[in-house]
Design a protein around this motif. Structure first.
Motif, mmCIF file in Angstrom:
data_model
loop_
_atom_site.group_PDB
_atom_site.id
_atom_site.type_symbol
_atom_site.label_atom_id
_atom_site.label_comp_id
_atom_site.label_asym_id
_atom_site.label_seq_id
_atom_site.Cartn_x
_atom_site.Cartn_y
_atom_site.Cartn_z
ATOM 1 N N VAL A 107 7.136 3.935 -1.595
ATOM 2 C CA VAL A 107 6.105 2.481 -1.084
ATOM 3 C C VAL A 107 5.881 1.767 -0.215
ATOM 4 N N TYR A 108 5.814 0.915 0.496
ATOM 5 C CA TYR A 108 5.508 0.245 1.335
ATOM 6 C C TYR A 108 4.374 -0.642 1.869
ATOM 7 N N PHE A 109 4.865 -2.190 1.740
ATOM 8 C CA PHE A 109 3.872 -2.700 2.247
ATOM 9 C C PHE A 109 3.538 -3.319 3.350
ATOM 10 N N GLN A 110 2.475 -3.586 4.109
ATOM 11 C CA GLN A 110 2.771 -4.061 5.806
ATOM 12 C C GLN A 110 2.912 -6.189 4.918
ATOM 13 N N LEU A 111 3.148 -6.207 6.272
ATOM 14 C CA LEU A 111 3.741 -7.586 6.507
ATOM 15 C C LEU A 111 2.478 -8.809 6.152
ATOM 16 N N TYR A 112 2.960 -10.415 4.789
ATOM 17 C CA TYR A 112 1.724 -10.708 4.408
ATOM 18 C C TYR A 112 1.409 -9.823 2.754
ATOM 19 N N GLU A 113 1.339 -8.399 3.532
ATOM 20 C CA GLU A 113 0.286 -7.621 2.283
ATOM 21 C C GLU A 113 0.942 -7.943 0.395
ATOM 22 N N ILE A 114 1.948 -8.333 0.248
ATOM 23 C CA ILE A 114 2.283 -8.685 -0.766
ATOM 24 C C ILE A 114 3.508 -9.645 -0.938
ATOM 25 N N VAL A 115 4.240 -10.115 0.379
ATOM 26 C CA VAL A 115 5.904 -10.838 0.258
ATOM 27 C C VAL A 115 5.192 -11.952 1.735
ATOM 28 N N PRO A 116 6.317 -13.054 1.343
ATOM 29 C CA PRO A 116 5.968 -13.619 2.772
ATOM 30 C C PRO A 116 7.050 -13.292 3.885
ATOM 31 N N TYR A 117 6.390 -13.661 5.107
ATOM 32 C CA TYR A 117 6.483 -13.202 6.322
ATOM 33 C C TYR A 117 7.817 -12.575 6.478
ATOM 34 N N TYR A 118 8.741 -13.261 5.891
ATOM 35 C CA TYR A 118 10.499 -14.247 6.120
ATOM 36 C C TYR A 118 11.499 -12.531 4.946
ATOM 37 N N VAL A 119 10.571 -12.156 4.481
ATOM 38 C CA VAL A 119 10.777 -11.106 3.685
ATOM 39 C C VAL A 119 11.287 -9.762 4.268
ATOM 40 N N GLY A 120 9.984 -9.501 4.876
ATOM 41 C CA GLY A 120 10.047 -8.246 6.243
ATOM 42 C C GLY A 120 8.857 -7.117 5.366
ATOM 43 N N PHE A 121 9.311 -6.270 5.655
ATOM 44 C CA PHE A 121 8.311 -4.490 5.033
ATOM 45 C C PHE A 121 9.334 -5.470 3.391
ATOM 46 N N PRO A 122 8.250 -5.252 2.723
ATOM 47 C CA PRO A 122 8.286 -4.537 1.067
ATOM 48 C C PRO A 122 8.473 -2.793 0.867
ATOM 49 N N MET A 123 9.970 -2.551 1.114
ATOM 50 C CA MET A 123 10.274 -0.793 1.045
ATOM 51 C C MET A 123 10.415 -0.718 -1.122
ATOM 52 N N PHE A 124 10.147 0.455 -2.014
ATOM 53 C CA PHE A 124 10.244 0.733 -2.615
ATOM 54 C C PHE A 124 10.797 2.296 -2.934
ATOM 55 N N PRO A 125 11.599 2.537 -2.821
ATOM 56 C CA PRO A 125 12.410 3.765 -3.011
ATOM 57 C C PRO A 125 12.098 4.204 -4.670
ATOM 58 N N ILE A 126 11.185 5.691 -4.857
ATOM 59 C CA ILE A 126 11.438 5.997 -6.688
ATOM 60 C C ILE A 126 11.508 7.775 -6.033
ATOM 61 N N PRO A 127 12.539 7.473 -6.814
ATOM 62 C CA PRO A 127 13.662 9.215 -7.157
ATOM 63 C C PRO A 127 11.805 9.880 -7.630
ATOM 64 N N VAL A 128 12.227 11.144 -6.909
ATOM 65 C CA VAL A 128 10.991 12.159 -7.117
ATOM 66 C C VAL A 128 11.339 12.665 -8.205
ATOM 67 N N SER A 129 12.673 12.907 -8.917
ATOM 68 C CA SER A 129 13.055 13.021 -10.378
ATOM 69 C C SER A 129 11.941 12.258 -11.379
ATOM 70 N N ASP A 130 12.038 11.198 -10.448
ATOM 71 C CA ASP A 130 11.000 9.831 -11.630
ATOM 72 C C ASP A 130 9.768 10.650 -11.801
ATOM 73 N N LEU A 131 8.934 11.434 -10.629
ATOM 74 C CA LEU A 131 7.441 11.232 -10.365
ATOM 75 C C LEU A 131 7.479 12.207 -11.267
ATOM 76 N N GLU A 132 8.678 13.464 -11.697
ATOM 77 C CA GLU A 132 7.598 15.026 -12.315
ATOM 78 C C GLU A 132 6.544 14.869 -13.060
#
Length: 148
Positions: A107-132
């Motif tokens: 799951v990811y967010f656009q620039l400025y959506e939740i973090v300052p610009y210098y952080v870039g695109f925040p990406m949040f990997p979630i193992p599919v096994s955690d979503l069963e």
């Protein structure tokens, strides 16, 4: 006189296995005298046999609390990874941007959506096994979770 706009496009295949194709598409634009250019990233996940495109909600069982489950996982990652945010993180949108890669929902967010610009695109990997518990049994998450 307005400056010329420089525009660059790119794509990255994130997954192309088990009949599931997931790709990100990025577009960067800069017009002088802007302080910096702006990049937008969008993604697409599809079944290669049927051409069906999967919005985030279609990865999960109807009526499941996937927004809450994903939001809580992201909240924990923000805390654990000490990601600076523009304000307290509330929740993802039901149609939040995502892609599939390496047996993970990212799951990811656009620039400025939740973090300052210098952080870039925040990406949040979630193992599919955690979503069963919330994943659709016939959807891409179940397909990606199989060991075959």
């Amino acid at each position: 006189m307005a400056g010329q706009t420089e525009m660059l496009g790119n794509y990255e295949i994130k997954s192309n296995e088990r009949g599931i194709f997931s790709v990100t598409l990025s577009n960067y634009a800069y017009t002088a005298p802007m302080a910096h250019g702006m990049t937008f990233v969008k993604s697409l996940t599809a079944d290669v046999q049927t051409g069906k495109i999967y919005p985030l909600r279609d990865l999960f069982k109807p009526g499941s609390a996937y927004v809450r489950v994903l939001s809580e996982n992201i909240r924990q990652q923000i805390r654990r990874r000490q990601i600076p945010t523009l304000g307290p993180f509330g929740s993802i949108k039901p149609d939040q941007d995502y892609y599939l890669a390496d047996k993970a929902l990212v799951v990811y967010f656009q620039l400025y959506e939740i973090v300052p610009y210098y952080v870039g695109f925040p990406m949040f990997p979630i193992p599919v096994s955690d979503l069963e518990s919330v994943a659709s049994e016939q959807g891409p998450l179940a397909i990606m979770a199989t060991n075959s």
